[in-house]
Design a protein around this motif. Structure first.
Motif, mmCIF file in Angstrom:
data_model
loop_
_atom_site.group_PDB
_atom_site.id
_atom_site.type_symbol
_atom_site.label_atom_id
_atom_site.label_comp_id
_atom_site.label_asym_id
_atom_site.label_seq_id
_atom_site.Cartn_x
_atom_site.Cartn_y
_atom_site.Cartn_z
ATOM 1 N N LEU A 35 -7.086 -3.772 1.309
ATOM 2 C CA LEU A 35 -7.464 -4.419 0.059
ATOM 3 C C LEU A 35 -8.829 -3.940 -0.446
ATOM 4 N N MET A 36 -9.663 -3.415 0.473
ATOM 5 C CA MET A 36 -10.964 -2.873 0.054
ATOM 6 C C MET A 36 -10.783 -1.440 -0.441
ATOM 7 N N SER A 37 -10.353 -1.319 -1.674
ATOM 8 C CA SER A 37 -10.052 -0.006 -2.246
ATOM 9 C C SER A 37 -10.829 0.193 -3.541
ATOM 10 N N ARG A 38 -11.270 1.407 -3.768
ATOM 11 C CA ARG A 38 -11.973 1.745 -4.997
ATOM 12 C C ARG A 38 -11.002 2.142 -6.112
ATOM 13 N N LYS A 39 -9.723 2.335 -5.755
ATOM 14 C CA LYS A 39 -8.757 2.822 -6.728
ATOM 15 C C LYS A 39 -7.653 1.808 -7.011
ATOM 16 N N LEU A 40 -7.080 1.223 -5.959
ATOM 17 C CA LEU A 40 -5.987 0.272 -6.125
ATOM 18 C C LEU A 40 -6.561 -1.132 -6.269
ATOM 19 N N HIS A 41 -6.331 -1.744 -7.411
ATOM 20 C CA HIS A 41 -6.849 -3.087 -7.647
ATOM 21 C C HIS A 41 -6.093 -4.085 -6.773
ATOM 22 N N SER A 42 -6.812 -5.083 -6.288
ATOM 23 C CA SER A 42 -6.196 -6.068 -5.401
ATOM 24 C C SER A 42 -5.060 -6.815 -6.098
ATOM 25 N N GLN A 68 0.833 -1.206 0.000
ATOM 26 C CA GLN A 68 0.000 0.000 0.000
ATOM 27 C C GLN A 68 0.867 1.255 0.000
ATOM 28 N N MET A 69 1.897 1.266 0.847
ATOM 29 C CA MET A 69 2.771 2.435 0.934
ATOM 30 C C MET A 69 3.572 2.635 -0.359
ATOM 31 N N ARG A 70 3.959 1.539 -0.970
ATOM 32 C CA ARG A 70 4.734 1.655 -2.204
ATOM 33 C C ARG A 70 3.858 2.141 -3.350
ATOM 34 N N LEU A 71 2.649 1.585 -3.487
ATOM 35 C CA LEU A 71 1.749 2.007 -4.559
ATOM 36 C C LEU A 71 1.251 3.434 -4.341
ATOM 37 N N GLY A 72 1.218 3.879 -3.083
ATOM 38 C CA GLY A 72 0.844 5.260 -2.800
ATOM 39 C C GLY A 72 1.957 6.252 -3.070
ATOM 40 N N GLY A 73 3.143 5.760 -3.471
ATOM 41 C CA GLY A 73 4.260 6.643 -3.799
ATOM 42 C C GLY A 73 4.963 7.233 -2.592
ATOM 43 N N PHE A 74 4.695 6.691 -1.401
ATOM 44 C CA PHE A 74 5.247 7.287 -0.182
ATOM 45 C C PHE A 74 6.765 7.194 -0.132
ATOM 46 N N GLU A 127 8.473 3.772 -10.606
ATOM 47 C CA GLU A 127 8.279 4.681 -9.479
ATOM 48 C C GLU A 127 6.856 5.240 -9.506
ATOM 49 N N GLN A 128 6.206 5.210 -8.364
ATOM 50 C CA GLN A 128 4.822 5.651 -8.283
ATOM 51 C C GLN A 128 4.743 7.117 -7.857
ATOM 52 N N PRO A 129 3.887 7.918 -8.505
ATOM 53 C CA PRO A 129 3.673 9.288 -8.035
ATOM 54 C C PRO A 129 2.942 9.268 -6.695
ATOM 55 N N LEU A 130 3.090 10.332 -5.931
ATOM 56 C CA LEU A 130 2.478 10.385 -4.606
ATOM 57 C C LEU A 130 0.962 10.458 -4.720
ATOM 58 N N ASP A 131 0.302 9.538 -4.053
ATOM 59 C CA ASP A 131 -1.150 9.556 -3.903
ATOM 60 C C ASP A 131 -1.413 9.800 -2.417
ATOM 61 N N ARG A 132 -1.798 11.030 -2.094
ATOM 62 C CA ARG A 132 -1.903 11.417 -0.682
ATOM 63 C C ARG A 132 -2.922 10.556 0.074
ATOM 64 N N TRP A 133 -4.071 10.285 -0.558
ATOM 65 C CA TRP A 133 -5.096 9.525 0.143
ATOM 66 C C TRP A 133 -4.627 8.095 0.431
ATOM 67 N N GLN A 134 -4.014 7.428 -0.577
ATOM 68 C CA GLN A 134 -3.544 6.064 -0.367
ATOM 69 C C GLN A 134 -2.417 6.025 0.665
ATOM 70 N N THR A 135 -1.566 7.042 0.648
ATOM 71 C CA THR A 135 -0.481 7.105 1.632
ATOM 72 C C THR A 135 -1.031 7.318 3.033
ATOM 73 N N ILE A 136 -1.971 8.247 3.178
ATOM 74 C CA ILE A 136 -2.574 8.506 4.487
ATOM 75 C C ILE A 136 -3.289 7.260 5.008
ATOM 76 N N LYS A 137 -3.980 6.558 4.105
ATOM 77 C CA LYS A 137 -4.687 5.347 4.513
ATOM 78 C C LYS A 137 -3.699 4.284 5.004
ATOM 79 N N GLY A 138 -2.602 4.101 4.269
ATOM 80 C CA GLY A 138 -1.600 3.131 4.687
ATOM 81 C C GLY A 138 -0.958 3.500 6.012
ATOM 82 N N LEU A 139 -0.608 4.779 6.178
ATOM 83 C CA LEU A 139 -0.004 5.228 7.440
ATOM 84 C C LEU A 139 -0.980 5.080 8.600
ATOM 85 N N ALA A 140 -2.256 5.348 8.347
ATOM 86 C CA ALA A 140 -3.263 5.229 9.406
ATOM 87 C C ALA A 140 -3.390 3.783 9.876
#
Length: 409
Positions: free
Chosen positions: A258-265, A71-77, A217-230
């Motif tokens: 894994l329940m994401s509307r953007k990142l496919h499982s 999750q953190m890697r795909l979020g570009g963190f 390399e993944q661009p930063l996705d703030r929402w996915q990064t925040i979700k992973g950090l949370a």
């Protein structure tokens, strides 16, 4: 049947030493899997016993944190924080210090291998862009990731195995490991700074790279990064203060991600290191079969008669260091867990097996990932250059560890 089990065990651990078997296209994972298949196929281990031999809580916890790291890697963190750190207007020694602290902290929570895999290419590009010699920084990343991963029971696969098998307290281990890890990171920084005091500047003939991203390399996705950090922060808090089983909590956290509307499982699960999970399963079965013969217990008793008590702290300390560099840290820990009986044995196994990984390139997957990333960017780090830093860092960190254990004993 005992002879069959011993033969399979010997071949599997020969593969652990060599990294494969002669004349066969097998790595350590393939060797462990083939050994388990042979034992089941030859009826040396029943299918039911093989399933029971796999320590499911360890495998589940390892899998769950692989999902969190994905999750953190795909979020570009990882790429975002590495680029931000590398752009700070500080001197090379201070930049190295920041890198070591960052890599150590991230590796304590997320997999050290994933941290190195994601950060190394970005770091190499950033160093070239700043006209800095990338080698000290890349070696600092690898060493700090290994050292930092020793701080918690989720920082690397062998620590997860030790914590789950011996039922160690997450907070108790963190308190025991924090001092040697922090001192080890400081020693790592001091050694690399001393070695690089006249070698911070990169190749003046090399043109700076254009500002662009690598294909992986993944661009930063703030929402996915925040979700992973949370989720990661919530899991850490629960591990510290909740009596609930860690593997269940981690699995629930992985399910939420894994329940994401953007990142496919499929993308998330594609970043799970399935080979490590298979390696664990294979070694669990092979070691279970050998334990069933009674030979390991007889060997321990024979050594005790000769005056070698594997359960004694200092014998365990030295044996862990040697085996971790011969057969790799996960197989070494699996072999030594049955004799980990002292109250400090769990923390000693975790710290020593992890810190020993800095000695040589092959001692840690994190080292290999960094060296490979460096080679793709035209930076050569051979085993001699790595050993020049890895050997003193390993000896210094183990000496710190030994001194702290001596005070506790």
């Amino acid at each position: 049947m005992t002879a069959t089990i011993v033969t399979v065990f010997a071949l599997v651990y020969l593969g652990m030493i060599l990294g494969g078997l002669p004349f066969l296209q097998l790595d350590r994972t393939g060797v462990a899997l083939l050994g388990a298949i042979a034992l089941i196929g030859l009826d040396a281990v029943s299918l039911q016993d093989a399933v029971a031999a796999v320590h499911l809580p360890t495998v589940i916890l390892l899998f769950a944190f692989m999902v969190v790291s994905a999750q953190m890697r795909l979020g570009g963190f990882y790429s975002w924080i590495t680029r931000g750190m590398a752009a700070l207007p500080v001197s090379p020694p201070r930049l190295l210090g920041l890198l070591i602290l960052l890599a150590g902290a991230l590796s304590a929570v997320f997999s050290n291998d994933i941290v190195c895999l994601a950060m190394a290419p970005v770091l190499a590009e950033a160093c070239v862009r700043r006209r800095l010699n990338p080698v000290p920084f890349l070696l600092g990343l690898a060493c700090a990731a290994n050292i930092g991963s020793a701080a918690t029971l989720i920082g690397n696969p062998q620590n997860i195995l030790i914590g789950q098998t011996l039922q160690l307290s997450f907070s108790g281990y963190l308190l025991q490991a924090s001092v040697p890890v922090l001192l080890g990171l400081a020693a790592c920084w001091a050694i690399i700074v001393w070695q690089s005091r006249d070698n911070w500047v990169g190749d003046a003939q090399q043109a700076p790279l254009p500002e662009q991203r690598s294909s992986d390399e993944q661009p930063l996705d703030r929402w996915q990064t925040i979700k992973g950090l949370a989720v990661a922060s919530a899991l850490l808090g629960l591990f510290l203060f909740s009596p609930l089983p860690h593997e269940q909590l981690a699995l629930a956290g992985a399910g939420l991600l894994l329940m994401s509307r953007k990142l496919h499982s499929a993308r998330m699960l594609g970043l799970v290191d399935w080979e490590v999970l298979v390696l664990f399963a294979g070694l669990f079965i092979v070691n279970h079969a050998l334990q069933g013969t009674g030979l390991p217990a007889e060997a321990v008793q024979w050594l005790a008669v000769q005056g070698v008590q594997l359960s004694e702290p200092w014998t365990l300390f030295g044996t862990t260091f040697v085996l971790s560099n011969i057969i790799s840290n996960v197989p070494a820990v699996m072999l030594l867990l049955p004799v980990a009986q002292h109250e400090l044995a769990g923390s000693m196994l975790a710290l020593v097996s992890t810190l020993a990984g800095n000695l040589l390139i092959v001692g840690s997957i994190a080292n290999i990932l960094v060296v490979d990333a460096a080679a793709r960017h035209g930076v050569r780090i051979d085993w001699r250059r790595h050993a020049r830093t890895g050997v003193p860092v390993t000896l210094a960190t183990l000496l710190i560890c030994a001194a702290i254990f001596a005070l506790r004993l």
